[in-house]
Structures are given as C-alpha cells and as structure tokens.
Design a protein around this motif. Structure first.
Motif, PDB file in Angstrom:
ATOM      1  N   ARG A   1       0.808  -1.221   0.000  1.00  0.00           N
ATOM      2  CA  ARG A   1       0.000   0.000   0.000  1.00  0.00           C
ATOM      3  C   ARG A   1       0.840   1.269   0.000  1.00  0.00           C
ATOM      4  O   ARG A   1       0.413   2.294  -0.527  1.00  0.00           O
ATOM      5  N   TRP A   2       2.022   1.225   0.603  1.00  0.00           N
ATOM      6  CA  TRP A   2       2.798   2.468   0.679  1.00  0.00           C
ATOM      7  C   TRP A   2       3.235   2.934  -0.706  1.00  0.00           C
ATOM      8  O   TRP A   2       3.272   4.148  -0.976  1.00  0.00           O
ATOM      9  N   LEU A   3       3.530   1.990  -1.589  1.00  0.00           N
ATOM     10  CA  LEU A   3       3.969   2.373  -2.930  1.00  0.00           C
ATOM     11  C   LEU A   3       2.809   2.928  -3.744  1.00  0.00           C
ATOM     12  O   LEU A   3       2.985   3.821  -4.581  1.00  0.00           O
ATOM     13  N   MET A   4       1.603   2.417  -3.512  1.00  0.00           N
ATOM     14  CA  MET A   4       0.435   2.958  -4.189  1.00  0.00           C
ATOM     15  C   MET A   4       0.148   4.379  -3.708  1.00  0.00           C
ATOM     16  O   MET A   4      -0.210   5.260  -4.496  1.00  0.00           O
ATOM     17  N   GLY A   5       0.323   4.604  -2.425  1.00  0.00           N
ATOM     18  CA  GLY A   5       0.087   5.940  -1.879  1.00  0.00           C
ATOM     19  C   GLY A   5       1.084   6.962  -2.368  1.00  0.00           C
ATOM     20  O   GLY A   5       0.822   8.164  -2.355  1.00  0.00           O
ATOM     21  N   ALA A   6       2.248   6.497  -2.821  1.00  0.00           N
ATOM     22  CA  ALA A   6       3.279   7.417  -3.313  1.00  0.00           C
ATOM     23  C   ALA A   6       2.866   8.121  -4.593  1.00  0.00           C
ATOM     24  O   ALA A   6       3.530   9.071  -5.029  1.00  0.00           O
ATOM     25  N   MET A   7       1.755   7.683  -5.213  1.00  0.00           N
ATOM     26  CA  MET A   7       1.302   8.294  -6.466  1.00  0.00           C
ATOM     27  C   MET A   7       0.845   9.735  -6.291  1.00  0.00           C
ATOM     28  O   MET A   7       0.691  10.460  -7.271  1.00  0.00           O
ATOM     29  N   VAL A   8       0.614  10.182  -5.053  1.00  0.00           N
ATOM     30  CA  VAL A   8       0.189  11.567  -4.853  1.00  0.00           C
ATOM     31  C   VAL A   8       1.330  12.548  -5.086  1.00  0.00           C
ATOM     32  O   VAL A   8       1.099  13.743  -5.271  1.00  0.00           O
ATOM     33  N   ALA A   9       2.548  12.056  -5.085  1.00  0.00           N
ATOM     34  CA  ALA A   9       3.714  12.915  -5.277  1.00  0.00           C
ATOM     35  C   ALA A   9       3.864  13.285  -6.753  1.00  0.00           C
ATOM     36  O   ALA A   9       3.313  12.621  -7.631  1.00  0.00           O
ATOM     37  N   PRO A  10       4.597  14.349  -7.057  1.00  0.00           N
ATOM     38  CA  PRO A  10       4.869  14.689  -8.464  1.00  0.00           C
ATOM     39  C   PRO A  10       5.523  13.526  -9.201  1.00  0.00           C
ATOM     40  O   PRO A  10       6.214  12.697  -8.593  1.00  0.00           O
TER      41      PRO A  10
ATOM     42  N   PRO B   1       8.184  12.945 -11.094  1.00  0.00           N
ATOM     43  CA  PRO B   1       9.595  12.552 -10.912  1.00  0.00           C
ATOM     44  C   PRO B   1       9.821  11.710  -9.663  1.00  0.00           C
ATOM     45  O   PRO B   1      10.664  10.807  -9.665  1.00  0.00           O
ATOM     46  N   THR B   2       9.057  11.992  -8.606  1.00  0.00           N
ATOM     47  CA  THR B   2       9.166  11.169  -7.402  1.00  0.00           C
ATOM     48  C   THR B   2       8.713   9.748  -7.684  1.00  0.00           C
ATOM     49  O   THR B   2       9.382   8.778  -7.295  1.00  0.00           O
ATOM     50  N   SER B   3       7.584   9.608  -8.374  1.00  0.00           N
ATOM     51  CA  SER B   3       7.085   8.277  -8.723  1.00  0.00           C
ATOM     52  C   SER B   3       8.108   7.527  -9.569  1.00  0.00           C
ATOM     53  O   SER B   3       8.381   6.349  -9.347  1.00  0.00           O
ATOM     54  N   ALA B   4       8.662   8.222 -10.575  1.00  0.00           N
ATOM     55  CA  ALA B   4       9.642   7.586 -11.451  1.00  0.00           C
ATOM     56  C   ALA B   4      10.861   7.141 -10.667  1.00  0.00           C
ATOM     57  O   ALA B   4      11.395   6.041 -10.874  1.00  0.00           O
ATOM     58  N   LEU B   5      11.319   7.977  -9.743  1.00  0.00           N
ATOM     59  CA  LEU B   5      12.525   7.655  -8.982  1.00  0.00           C
ATOM     60  C   LEU B   5      12.269   6.507  -8.008  1.00  0.00           C
ATOM     61  O   LEU B   5      13.085   5.582  -7.892  1.00  0.00           O
TER      62      LEU B   5
ATOM     63  N   LYS C   1      10.002   1.477 -16.569  1.00  0.00           N
ATOM     64  CA  LYS C   1       9.106   2.184 -15.670  1.00  0.00           C
ATOM     65  C   LYS C   1       9.451   3.661 -15.554  1.00  0.00           C
ATOM     66  O   LYS C   1       8.566   4.522 -15.456  1.00  0.00           O
ATOM     67  N   SER C   2      10.735   3.974 -15.577  1.00  0.00           N
ATOM     68  CA  SER C   2      11.121   5.375 -15.567  1.00  0.00           C
ATOM     69  C   SER C   2      10.589   6.081 -16.808  1.00  0.00           C
ATOM     70  O   SER C   2      10.039   7.192 -16.736  1.00  0.00           O
ATOM     71  N   LEU C   3      10.722   5.434 -17.966  1.00  0.00           N
ATOM     72  CA  LEU C   3      10.215   5.990 -19.220  1.00  0.00           C
ATOM     73  C   LEU C   3       8.703   6.180 -19.172  1.00  0.00           C
ATOM     74  O   LEU C   3       8.174   7.233 -19.564  1.00  0.00           O
ATOM     75  N   LEU C   4       7.989   5.178 -18.674  1.00  0.00           N
ATOM     76  CA  LEU C   4       6.527   5.243 -18.661  1.00  0.00           C
ATOM     77  C   LEU C   4       6.003   6.288 -17.672  1.00  0.00           C
ATOM     78  O   LEU C   4       5.057   7.022 -17.983  1.00  0.00           O
ATOM     79  N   PHE C   5       6.592   6.359 -16.488  1.00  0.00           N
ATOM     80  CA  PHE C   5       6.141   7.355 -15.525  1.00  0.00           C
ATOM     81  C   PHE C   5       6.366   8.770 -16.053  1.00  0.00           C
ATOM     82  O   PHE C   5       5.510   9.644 -15.925  1.00  0.00           O
ATOM     83  N   GLN C   6       7.528   8.992 -16.654  1.00  0.00           N
ATOM     84  CA  GLN C   6       7.806  10.308 -17.204  1.00  0.00           C
ATOM     85  C   GLN C   6       6.861  10.634 -18.361  1.00  0.00           C
ATOM     86  O   GLN C   6       6.393  11.772 -18.503  1.00  0.00           O
ATOM     87  N   SER C   7       6.577   9.643 -19.195  1.00  0.00           N
ATOM     88  CA  SER C   7       5.668   9.851 -20.327  1.00  0.00           C
ATOM     89  C   SER C   7       4.265  10.205 -19.851  1.00  0.00           C
ATOM     90  O   SER C   7       3.630  11.131 -20.367  1.00  0.00           O
ATOM     91  N   VAL C   8       3.777   9.469 -18.860  1.00  0.00           N
ATOM     92  CA  VAL C   8       2.440   9.743 -18.327  1.00  0.00           C
ATOM     93  C   VAL C   8       2.397  11.139 -17.704  1.00  0.00           C
ATOM     94  O   VAL C   8       1.415  11.882 -17.865  1.00  0.00           O
ATOM     95  N   GLY C   9       3.456  11.514 -16.997  1.00  0.00           N
ATOM     96  CA  GLY C   9       3.509  12.854 -16.425  1.00  0.00           C
ATOM     97  C   GLY C   9       3.487  13.936 -17.491  1.00  0.00           C
ATOM     98  O   GLY C   9       2.813  14.967 -17.343  1.00  0.00           O
ATOM     99  N   ALA C  10       4.220  13.713 -18.577  1.00  0.00           N
ATOM    100  CA  ALA C  10       4.242  14.687 -19.672  1.00  0.00           C
ATOM    101  C   ALA C  10       2.873  14.776 -20.343  1.00  0.00           C
ATOM    102  O   ALA C  10       2.399  15.871 -20.686  1.00  0.00           O
ATOM    103  N   VAL C  11       2.226  13.632 -20.540  1.00  0.00           N
ATOM    104  CA  VAL C  11       0.883  13.622 -21.136  1.00  0.00           C
ATOM    105  C   VAL C  11      -0.106  14.352 -20.231  1.00  0.00           C
ATOM    106  O   VAL C  11      -0.960  15.120 -20.703  1.00  0.00           O
ATOM    107  N   GLU C  12       0.013  14.139 -18.932  1.00  0.00           N
ATOM    108  CA  GLU C  12      -0.891  14.810 -17.999  1.00  0.00           C
ATOM    109  C   GLU C  12      -0.719  16.321 -18.052  1.00  0.00           C
ATOM    110  O   GLU C  12      -1.701  17.079 -18.042  1.00  0.00           O
ATOM    111  N   ASN C  13       0.535  16.790 -18.120  1.00  0.00           N
ATOM    112  CA  ASN C  13       0.766  18.228 -18.221  1.00  0.00           C
ATOM    113  C   ASN C  13       0.239  18.798 -19.535  1.00  0.00           C
ATOM    114  O   ASN C  13      -0.214  19.943 -19.599  1.00  0.00           O
ATOM    115  N   ALA C  14       0.299  17.991 -20.608  1.00  0.00           N
ATOM    116  CA  ALA C  14      -0.130  18.472 -21.929  1.00  0.00           C
ATOM    117  C   ALA C  14      -1.637  18.427 -22.104  1.00  0.00           C
ATOM    118  O   ALA C  14      -2.225  19.308 -22.743  1.00  0.00           O
ATOM    119  N   THR C  15      -2.280  17.392 -21.538  1.00  0.00           N
ATOM    120  CA  THR C  15      -3.711  17.188 -21.793  1.00  0.00           C
ATOM    121  C   THR C  15      -4.586  17.435 -20.570  1.00  0.00           C
ATOM    122  O   THR C  15      -5.812  17.529 -20.696  1.00  0.00           O
TER     123      THR C  15
END
Length: 636
Positions: A278-287, A289-293, A385-399
């Motif tokens: 559960r702690w890793l799922m809760g980490a999704m609230v962070a920006p 780059p934190t998730s990717a790292l 996973k680093s690539l995917l998290f960053q991609s999703v973050g970029a898509v979220e900022n764009a859309t």
C-alpha cells in the motif's frame, strides 16, 4: 577508491547547493551539469572496473566515519519525532526510536569493534546498480526540471518548494550509491534509512492531507523493515560474530536463519511486497519525478537488491521459500489489481509491485537461473518504468489527464508521446524485450525446482499482465478521422530524458547477450561457480532479436508511409441508428442524441478492492508470519 567516494558524496554536495538555490535558471544549470557528471562518472567507473576485471574492497578502518553516521541517524530520528508529533503520527516516532536506539547501543557499547573487514565492496552486480542509479536516476532529475515548472504552473494551489524537492532527489541518488557500494551491514542500514526518510519527505511534498497520510504510511512500513534490519545486525554481531553481508552468505550455522529472515523481511517492506504494497500505491500523490525515482532506479530497487545479494543463502531454506511464495503471490495479485484501473500512474504502480514480486520470487528460489532472470528483470524494469512514468507525467501536463481512456488517439494527437509510451510498454511484455525472456528463464527455473505453485502464479500473472498492457497500447494507437495533431509544449529537458530512455531500452535489447556475457556470467561464477550462459543468448538468437526489433519498429513506420500515399475509404461506425457525419454521435431508437466512444473493460465487479485486495493482504500477512515462525522454530 576516489571514484567511489566521489559517486557517494558528490550527490550529497549537489543537494546542499540546490537547497540554497531559488533562481530557476541557476537550478537548471546545476541539475543538468551535476546529472551529466554523475552519468559520466558511473560509466567511467564501470569501464575502469571491467578493464581491471576484479572485485574491489576498501576501507578497513572507519571509526570516525562510523561515529559520523551514528550522529546523522540520531538527527534523522529527531526529524521523524518532530514531524510525527506535528502530524500526530506517534507510531512512526516509536519505530524510529526503537531502531535508532538499538543501533546506538550496539555501536557505543563497543560490540562492533575489532572486526577485520572492508566496508566498501564492488562486483558486477554493484556495477549494474551503479549504471541504473547513475544514468536512469540522473535523467529523471533532468526531466524533473521542466516537469516541475509545468507542475507549479498548473497547480498554483501548492507551495513552490522546488529547492527542497531537487535537494531530496540528489540525496536519494547519493544514498543509493552508498547502499550498493557498502558491504558492512551497519553502513547498508545507514543508507537504507536515508532512502526511507527521503521517500517520506518527497511523497509529502505538497503537504496536503492525503500526501501527509500517504507519506507516513510509507514511513512506518519502511521503518518496520528498518527495525527488522537493525535486529538482524544486532543478532548477527552478538550471536554469530558477523557484521558483513558476505559473511552471512558463508555462515554454516543454523542460527543464520534468524538474521536471514529478518533481512529478507526488510527487503520485502522496501520492495513493497504484500502485505506492504500500500505504501507504494500511496506514493502516487507525489509529483511524477518522485514516482519515477521510487519505482525505477531507487528505493524499491534497494529491497530487491538486498534479496538478490541474499539469494544463495535463501536457496532451499525456509526463509527462501517464504520470500519466493510472497513474491509469486504479489506478482499474481498486483497484476490482477492493475486491470481494474484506468489511471495511468496507478496501472504503473501496480505493475511495479507485480514485477518486483517476480524479482523477489526469483531471489527467494535462489537458483543461478532465477538470479540471472531477477537481475535482467530489474534492469529492464528500471528503464521501462522510468520511461513510462515520465511519459504519463508529460501527457498529464499536456492534456490535463493521465487517464488511459483519455489517451485515445494519442498516436495522432501527440505522436512522440505515443512512440515513447509504446516503447516503454513493449519493454514490459513484448518479445524480444528482456522482461519476457527473463520471465521465460524464471519459469524454466521454477519448473526445475519443482515449484508448481510458482509456475502457476507466473503463468496466470503473465497472462493478466498482457491483458492490461494490450488495452493501454491499443487505446493509444486507435484514432478517428477527426483526431487532430496538438501543439507540443513539453520542455527540451523532458524530451531529452524521454528520448534517452527510449534509446537505452532499445539498446538493452540489442546488446542483451553482450550484457549477459560481460556482467552476468562472471557475477554468477562468483556466486555459484562454473555458471554457463543460457542457450537463449546464442549468436543466432541475438540476430533473431535484432530482426524482431526491426519488425516491431520498422513495419509500423512503413505501413504508415504507405497509407499516406494510398486512398483510404473511411466510414463511420454503425450504431443501429442515425449516425452523424463526424462519427462521434448517433441518434438512438428513442430519438435521443448520444456520444459514441470506445472504452476498455476494467472488471471492477470481479476484482474490486473489497472483493479481492483485502483477502489477498490477509493471506500474504499470514504466510509471512508463518514463514518467520518456521524460520525461528527451525533454529530452536
């Protein structure tokens, strides 16, 4: 030796500088320069090691450094106590006091003195981790510069604490370097705790009610593992006269099962295995780059790194069986949980837990083949996973959305995002990417070990994995005639990181056999002796892999080019009513106008949290308790 010290201390020095820098341009320059210095240093160190071709051991006398580390541990305990009182989370303070108090007593009582050992050790597994941390972690820091500018532009409700944020990113990198270079259990514990506190602070970055609660959830679970780690060290020192990780692997006393189980428990908490997912799922609230790292090159990798180090000792033991079953069960359950979500970051989070479960299972079985598979799974997972998290973050900022359903037609709207996400998804479940080949190696080893339960968990978990990745992939690649290309506003730094990750992913496929021969065979020779490279990595198979990469990436491009020059007849979907010309609406039999859309099926009625997750957590917790009791019972 100088290079090792620089890799450990340089990120901490950069963190101290960034903590004082408020100007965005200066911060950007510091991050970029520092990240490239770390990447270059990691590569140069690796090449130098391979040229020498032998393991390295350093620092036999470190009394002053040890006392300095103890002071830092006490300061971290003070920080946790203060924040625990501030937010009324007193259980975290108690766990911190318990483990830090135990370690302080152990060191100040003089029980850790008189050991002849080297505190720093480097082998090929260390090199793999150094490259993952140095390259993947540094690119995440570069990506974070542009992302955080966009983040605070879109989220003006959050206080701008970028000085703190970037400082913590580099503290993370320094702690991970220190952890993988250390052979002394006390040193490993020290850097282990820094990663726990850093992740806690990063998850709570926005200081919202949800982020604070989730950060403390991550903290107490990791502190619980840290307490187990501290008890393992104390028991090893007092009862076994052991203070080095390598000595645990060589110890033939049956008493070693106790610290082995405790260290494995710490690894399970850090790698977010059930019932600690559960702690890793809760980490999704962070920006992002934190998730990717946290999900790729650091934090969770610390847990599986420790388990892989312990793999030879876990082989055939009660702790090993416990770890393997917990890992296999986590792999299966988390894969199913990923099906029910449409939030891109949640899918990636459950996928991370799932793949960490498979790596954990491989380490628990402890065969040379499973360790081979575990390390390659770890490598491909880190990049993908680093690539995917960053991609999703970029898509979220764009859309403005990270929902998979809103990524429909991404290949037409934002082609580059679609390409890098496709490469990342391919890295997770398509041949010839290493995740699939590593799963095959793990499956073969599970069969050889006559572990039918793990075979079933891997088979059904892999099928489930294919289900949710395919849904996402096809959603991206489908579009209507009216879909229009959107303007790209992503910063150059983000593009640099995304493109670099995509290139690294493809290179891992092309040089897969070379990596096995240069890194894996010598490593497993040391761990198990006379290890032979698996036949899957023959020259013929390398050629086939190259051809498959060509098919995956060249054929779609050729098909797209051909389609541009040919006349294609486009028809609207037939919806048993009167269709509008744009194909997006239709009139039903009652004369009502309705939208047409494509949507995936998420099976919420079958695998909802109340029906599936809670019972699975209880089963995992019970299995872990039984395994620990059997481990201690076998000694007594």
């Amino acid at each position: 030796m100088e290079m090792i010290v620089a890799l450990i201390l340089f990120p901490f020095a950069v963190a101290a500088i960034l903590a004082c820098v408020s100007d965005n341009k200066i911060r950007k320059a510091v991050v970029y320069i520092s990240a490239f210095v770390i990447m270059l240093s990691a590569v140069v160190f690796t090449v130098g090691f391979l040229v020498r071709g032998q393991g390295l051991s350093y620092l036999p006398h470190t009394e002053i450094i040890d006392r300095g580390m103890l002071v830092v541990e006490v300061l971290l305990m003070g920080l946790i106590i203060w924040l625990s009182i501030k937010y009324k989370k007193y259980y975290a303070a108690l766990l911190s006091v318990a483990q830090t108090g135990l370690m302080a007593w152990l060191e100040l009582s003089g029980r850790t003195e008189g050991f002849e050992l080297n505190h720093i050790y480097c082998d090929r597994l260390t090199l793999i981790m150094v490259l993952m941390i140095g390259i993947v972690g540094s690119f995440i820091c570069i990506y974070a510069v542009g992302y955080m500018n966009d983040y605070h532009h879109h989220h003006t409700e959050y206080k701008d604490r970028r000085k703190f944020f970037f400082a913590m990113l580099f503290v993370f990198l320094g702690a991970m370097f220190g952890l993988v270079f250390s052979s002394n259990l006390i040193w490993i514990y020290f850097f282990w705790e820094i990663t726990s506190v850093s992740s806690f602070l990063l998850i709570g970055y926005t200081r919202t009610y949800e982020s604070v609660n989730n950060s403390f959830k991550a903290l107490w679970m990791n502190l619980l593992g840290g307490l187990a780690f501290a008890i393992a060290i104390a028991y090893s020192v007092i009862e076994l006269n052991i203070i080095n990780l390598g000595q645990i692997l060589q110890c033939d006393s049956k008493l070693v099962a106790i610290p082995l189980m405790l260290l494995a428990f710490a690894g399970l908490t850090k790698s977010a295995q059930m019932p600690f997912s559960r702690w890793l799922m809760g980490a999704m609230v962070a920006p992002t780059p934190t998730s990717a790292l946290l999900h790729s090159a650091t934090m969770v990798k610390a847990g599986v790194y420790l388990l892989i180090r312990l793999a030879p000792a876990l082989k055939g033991s009660v702790p090993g069986v416990t770890v393997a079953l917990i890992g296999g069960f986590t792999f299966f359950i988390a894969s199913i949980r990923a099906i029910i979500h449409s939030d891109g970051k949640k899918i990636l989070a459950y996928s991370t837990v799932s793949n960490l479960g498979l790596i954990t299972a491989c380490a628990g079985v402890g065969y040379d083949e499973t360790v081979w598979a575990a390390i390659f799974l770890m490598m491909f997972h880190a990049v993908s996973k680093s690539l995917l998290f960053q991609s999703v973050g970029a898509v979220e900022n764009a859309t403005g959305s990270r929902d998979v359903e809103n990524m429909h037609g991404l290949i037409k709207r934002y082609p580059f995002y679609a390409i890098v996400i496709t490469i990342g998804i391919a890295g997770m479940f398509l041949a010839p990417f290493g995740m699939l080949i590593s799963k095959w190696a793990a499956l073969k080893a599970f069969v050889d070990a006559d572990n039918i339960l793990l075979v079933l968990l891997l088979a059904f978990g892999s099928a489930t994995t294919m289900f949710y990745w395919t849904k996402w992939l096809l959603k991206i690649l489908a579009w209507s005639e009216k879909t229009e290309t959107q303007k790209n506003t992503t910063s150059k730094g983000q593009w640099l990181s995304l493109a670099a990750h995509a290139v690294i992913m493809v290179c891992l496929v092309l040089f897969y056999p070379v990596i096995s021969r240069v890194f894996m065979q010598p490593l497993l020779d040391v761990m198990y002796g006379d290890y032979e490279v698996m036949q899957v990595l023959s020259v013929t198979d390398m050629v086939i892999m190259a051809m498959m990469v060509g098919v995956i990436f060249i054929v779609p491009v050729v098909a797209w080019l051909v389609s541009r020059k040919s006349k294609v007849t486009v028809t609207t979907a037939y919806m048993s009513g009167i269709n509008h010309d744009d194909g997006r609406k239709f009139v039903d039999s009652f004369g009502e106008e309705k939208d047409t859309y494509l949507a995936n099926w998420y099976l919420l009625d079958m695998f909802g949290p109340t029906k599936f997750m809670k019972p699975a957590t209880i089963i995992a917790a019970a299995g872990l308790i039984v395994g620990m009791v059997l481990s201690i019972g076998g000694v007594l």
